[in-house]
Design an enzyme around this catalytic site. Sequence first.
Site, short mmCIF file in Angstrom:
data_model
loop_
_atom_site.label_atom_id
_atom_site.label_comp_id
_atom_site.label_asym_id
_atom_site.label_seq_id
_atom_site.Cartn_x
_atom_site.Cartn_y
_atom_site.Cartn_z
N GLY A 156 0.85 -1.19 0.00
CA GLY A 156 0.00 0.00 0.00
C GLY A 156 0.88 1.23 0.00
CB ILE A 158 2.81 2.61 4.82
CG1 ILE A 158 1.82 3.71 5.28
CG2 ILE A 158 3.98 2.50 5.78
CD1 ILE A 158 1.03 3.36 6.54
CB SER A 237 1.05 -3.35 9.94
OG SER A 237 1.25 -4.64 10.48
NE ARG A 238 -4.41 -0.90 13.71
CZ ARG A 238 -3.89 0.29 13.37
NH1 ARG A 238 -2.59 0.46 13.31
NH2 ARG A 238 -4.67 1.32 13.12
CD GLU A 267 -0.72 -1.67 20.07
OE1 GLU A 267 -1.41 -0.64 20.10
OE2 GLU A 267 -0.06 -2.01 19.08
CG HIS A 285 0.47 1.84 17.87
ND1 HIS A 285 -0.57 0.96 17.82
CD2 HIS A 285 0.48 2.44 16.65
CE1 HIS A 285 -1.18 1.01 16.65
NE2 HIS A 285 -0.55 1.91 15.91
CB ALA A 287 4.46 4.21 13.09
C1 GLV Z 1 -2.01 4.09 13.43
O1 GLV Z 1 -1.69 3.00 13.79
C2 GLV Z 1 -2.92 4.36 12.35
O2 GLV Z 1 -3.56 3.40 11.85
O3 GLV Z 1 -3.04 5.51 11.97
#
Ligand code: GLV
Length: 325
Positions: A156, A158, A237-238, A267, A285, A287
């Site tokens: 994608g 990112i 990502s997740r 989390e 988390h 980013a």
């Molecule tokens: C952060 O993790 C987002 O999805 O923006």
Amino acid sequence: MKKVFITRMLPQENMEELHRHFDVSVNPHDRPLTRDELKNGIKDCDAAITLLTDTIDGEILDAAGHKLKIVANYAVGYNNFDLKAATMRGVILTNTPGVLDDATADLSFALLLAVARRVVEADLYLRNSKWKTGWAPTFFVGLDVTGKTLGIAGLGRIGKNLARKACGFDMRILYSDMHRDEEFERQTAARHVSKETLLKESDFLSLHVPLLPETRHYIGETELALMKRTAVLINASRGPVVDEKALVKALKERRIWGAGLDVFENEPALEPGLAELDNVVIVPHIASATVVTRRAMGEIAIGNVIEVLNGRSPDTCVNPDVLQK
Ligand code: GLV
Ligand code: GLV
């Protein structure tokens, strides 16, 4: 004035903008809301701005009542949304794509470099006054990055952004995705490969898939066993995209070299044993956490609320079926 509920305090500029347009109520706590608090807060509102920590499903939407027109996620990921439940009730859902690609790719690369060159481990060593021996040939030796193979799972915005940055480190790019992107391949000399090839050939493997039922535990024991012993796994990502228990085991047994993690399965809790490992770099988390990015995410979310409450379509709707109704 229309009523807007904010599930957690946003950056100051965003809050000021909201107060100019709406009757605003905000979570007063510095923590995610409980289900009951969320239901009470969203009741009778025209719109809500939510975070990835807020599960927005039919029950919450019903608690809001019939006035609710839009829930704008302050995030690009929206696995916290029940799309069907919202579409059924005619509620528009939006996210914040685009503005956090650089920040997220930058943090992914920061983790990659930090794990490869053992930056955090070495920093702690020095801070804890353990450095007595002076410069030594075999001291804190790590991995090369330049010229190595970077695997991107999920091409994608990112994933592509990270790949382009990695070209500056002369990295060879492999990617796995449902779709081939020939334009991207021309720009980066990237190769579209199967998941198995990606796992087997990557020196660094960075995950950029959304969290869906099909991507839960995309990396588990089987996948870790296919990776090189010298490979590094990066996840911004997740959390549930990786089986964290299996990862801790693989890292403990040195079946892969290391991991850099921005996200976790439960989390803010960590899998027991993870924080004791010296071959991981873990951050909470963060980013998208830059001043400019967080402000821009707020501007998109607020812009979407303004559009919808004025009867227009938002730019970044994630349940577009609702707009046909
Ligand atoms: C952060 O993790 C987002 O999805 O923006
Ligand atoms: C290291 O500091 C070197 O000069 O090789």
